[in-house]
Design an enzyme around this catalytic site. Structure first.
Site, PDB file in Angstrom:
ATOM      1  N   GLU A 376       0.931  -1.353   0.044  1.00  0.00           N
ATOM      2  CA  GLU A 376       0.124  -0.094   0.117  1.00  0.00           C
ATOM      3  C   GLU A 376       0.856   1.206  -0.215  1.00  0.00           C
ATOM      4  O   GLU A 376       1.754   1.358   0.698  1.00  0.00           O
ATOM      5  CB  GLU A 376      -0.906   0.002   1.347  1.00  0.00           C
ATOM      6  CG  GLU A 376      -2.141  -0.791   1.236  1.00  0.00           C
ATOM      7  CD  GLU A 376      -2.898  -0.758   2.622  1.00  0.00           C
ATOM      8  OE1 GLU A 376      -2.808   0.381   3.219  1.00  0.00           O
ATOM      9  OE2 GLU A 376      -3.560  -1.729   3.088  1.00  0.00           O
TER      10      GLU A 376
HETATM   11  C1  PNW Z   1      -4.102   1.512   6.111  1.00  0.00           C
HETATM   12  N1  PNW Z   1      -2.369   5.143  11.361  1.00  0.00           N
HETATM   13  O1  PNW Z   1      -4.608   2.154   7.254  1.00  0.00           O
HETATM   14  C2  PNW Z   1      -5.172   0.293   5.813  1.00  0.00           C
HETATM   15  O2  PNW Z   1      -4.448  -0.882   5.573  1.00  0.00           O
HETATM   16  C3  PNW Z   1      -6.147   0.777   4.809  1.00  0.00           C
HETATM   17  O3  PNW Z   1      -7.107  -0.221   5.028  1.00  0.00           O
HETATM   18  C4  PNW Z   1      -6.411   2.203   4.847  1.00  0.00           C
HETATM   19  O4  PNW Z   1      -7.391   2.489   3.942  1.00  0.00           O
HETATM   20  C5  PNW Z   1      -5.124   3.233   4.448  1.00  0.00           C
HETATM   21  O5  PNW Z   1      -3.845   2.526   5.320  1.00  0.00           O
HETATM   22  C6  PNW Z   1      -5.155   4.432   4.638  1.00  0.00           C
HETATM   23  O6  PNW Z   1      -5.536   4.941   5.911  1.00  0.00           O
HETATM   24  C7  PNW Z   1      -3.973   2.733   8.074  1.00  0.00           C
HETATM   25  O7  PNW Z   1      -3.059   5.853  12.178  1.00  0.00           O
HETATM   26  C8  PNW Z   1      -4.738   3.515   9.058  1.00  0.00           C
HETATM   27  O8  PNW Z   1      -1.080   5.197  11.257  1.00  0.00           O
HETATM   28  C9  PNW Z   1      -4.167   4.196  10.045  1.00  0.00           C
HETATM   29  C10 PNW Z   1      -2.827   4.371  10.266  1.00  0.00           C
HETATM   30  C11 PNW Z   1      -2.053   3.506   9.481  1.00  0.00           C
HETATM   31  C12 PNW Z   1      -2.742   2.681   8.232  1.00  0.00           C
END
Ligand code: PNW
Length: 473
Positions: A376
């Protein structure tokens, strides 16, 4: 001057989604609640009280979506299977749920797109949460049972298996800060959840390796590159060490070295992690993996001094009070160093990805012979929808370009990086942020559910087709 950077032959270009974020059909064909369905019903948990009930309706539009992937020239599609669709309660397997994934995989294979399957992207069956969820050791064994059911049904066509997506988020945002489902705020539970997630990963890798020796097995972690605000300040240096320990090394060390980092164990000592670790657990967790998925979104600068202008990249977008995401970093905060940010407030720091990949190669994946994939990378920005319906998103395009350049640089420096997945194939349900934040290469109109490829998506399709990028527009 613009240069052309060529990627290695067979470099894989893909895009990613996750079940709860795109599927919808949350109560159809035998699916039962996941912790996210229950969480979305909690007052103040998700912006605007939004849910994944319909999301992008990918469950019904998967054929159209595979055609979309073909139009983007994708070589692979990273998606996740929904545990409560496949095994809704402790007793039964749901054939209709398995059938959906079987049809999706057939469609992908027919289009020449490699299915890259993740078994757990945060949607634990609510029935298991009622027995303690990931804080309960038993959930790791239930996870292994579910994984074998999925493998039995799809293993003939799916050759790459990812156990977990971002167990840091599952444990520390789900059970620690409470920003994510199940919304619990308990550091002892967060640490127990972390260990049981890792144990579940180890159990699945161990079983699948025996059943299917040729399958490629691995997991996806999210990383932070936390720089001390002042590298000569001992408080800032200690802050960076803590964040690195509680975010990156708490997962990397058990997986690649078979032990938790001693400084991390000392930091979290009072929360009872030691008592959760049983003989043999760490041997299972260290089971060799072929692929390590890297999710990278932002950099951060941290300080150990109290600050009024502290930022919190892991804050909740809602009014509901939440707890700290790190069990032992109360006096640590992220501060702006003036770099541009995305609509999430996340600092844009492409060069951090280069440093991260080099470090993984040198200290973890390289010595283990594990290949790296970016599973990602992407950004939320406010898109401009033009009169003719075109979607202009120059900031996202330049974000992707800047990060892909760093990937190329890492490969030149000897990193075994074999592929890149953009997050995300399309706009979708962004967890606690609901539909407010758009990460898609494709825009989704949430009234009509129509998909429109954005400028960044068109550009990415050219990158995928040519296996090269231009360093400037
Ligand atoms: C990831 N943080 O989520 C996930 O794998 C996805 O499902 C999501 O849509 C994407 O990143 C974008 O947010 C995260 O707070 C959510 O550090 C929060 C964090 C990191 C990754």
């Amino acid at each position: 001057m613009s240069k052309v950077l060529q990627f290695p032959k067979r470099f894989l270009w893909g895009a990613a989604t996750a079940a709860y974020q795109v599927e919808g059909a949350s109560d159809q064909d035998g699916r039962t609640d996941s912790i996210w369905d229950a969480f979305c019903r909690m007052p103040g948990a998700v912006v605007g009280g939004q849910t994944g009930g319909t999301a992008c309706d990918h469950y019904h539009r998967y054929r159209e979506d595979v055609a979309l992937m073909s139009s983007l020239n994708l070589g692979a599609y990273r998606f996740s299977t929904s545990w409560p669709r496949i095994k809704p309660d402790d007793a039964a397997v749901n054939p209709a749920g398995l059938d959906f994934y079987s049809r999706l995989v057939n469609e992908l294979c027919a289009a020449g797109i490699k299915p890259w399957l993740t078994l757990y992207h945060w949607d634990l069956p609510q029935a298991l949460q009622e027995q303690g969820g990931w804080a309960n050791r038993d959930t790791a064994y239930r996870f292994a049972e579910y994984a074998l059911i999925v493998h039995e049904a799809l293993g003939d066509r799916v050759r790459v298996w990812t156990t977990l997506n971002e167990p840091w988020c599952s444990a520390f945002l789900g059970y620690g800060s409470g920003v994510h489902a199940p919304g619990i705020q308990s550091q002892p539970q967060a640490l127990a959840a972390m260990h049981h997630l890792l144990l579940g990963h180890g159990l699945v890798v161990d079983e699948l390796r025996r059943r299917d020796p040729d399958a490629k097995l691995g997991l996806t972690l999210n990383f932070t590159v936390a720089d001390p605000l002042d590298p000569d300040d001992e408080f800032d240096v200690d802050a960076a060490r803590r964040i690195d320990g509680q975010f990156n090394r708490a997962f990397l060390d058990p997986i690649f070295h078979g032990s938790y980092p001693p400084d991390f164990l000392a930091d979290v000592e009072k929360y009872g992690l030691d008592a959760k670790i049983r003989d043999g657990d760490l041997d299972l967790i260290r089971s060799r993996i072929h692929t390590l998925g890297v999710n990278y979104y932002h950099g951060e600068a941290v300080t150990g001094h109290p600050r009024e202008d502290a930022e919190n990249a892991h804050a909740a977008p809602v009014e509901r009070p939440v707890a700290p995401a790190f069990p032992a970093a109360d006096h640590v905060s992220s501060v702006s160093r003036g770099l541009p940010t995305t609509a999430m407030g996340w600092e844009v720091q492409p060069e951090g990805l280069y440093r991260l990949l080099l470090r993984l190669q040198d200290e973890y994946s390289g010595p283990a012979g594990t290949a790296l994939y970016i599973t990602e990378n992407g950004a939320a920005f406010d898109d401009e929808v033009a009169g003719d319906g075109a979607v202009h998103d120059p900031q996202r395009l330049e974000f992707l370009r800047a990060h892909i350049i760093q990937c190329h640089r890492a490969i030149q420096a000897g990193v075994d990086l074999q592929g890149y997945f953009g997050w995300s194939l399309m706009d979708n349900f962004e967890w606690a942020w609901g539909y407010d934040k758009r990460f898609g290469l494709t825009r989704v109109d949430y009234n009509t559910l129509e998909r429109t490829v954005k400028d960044s998506g068109r550009w990415y399709a050219q990158v995928a087709a040519s296996n090269q990028i231009h360093t400037a527009p």
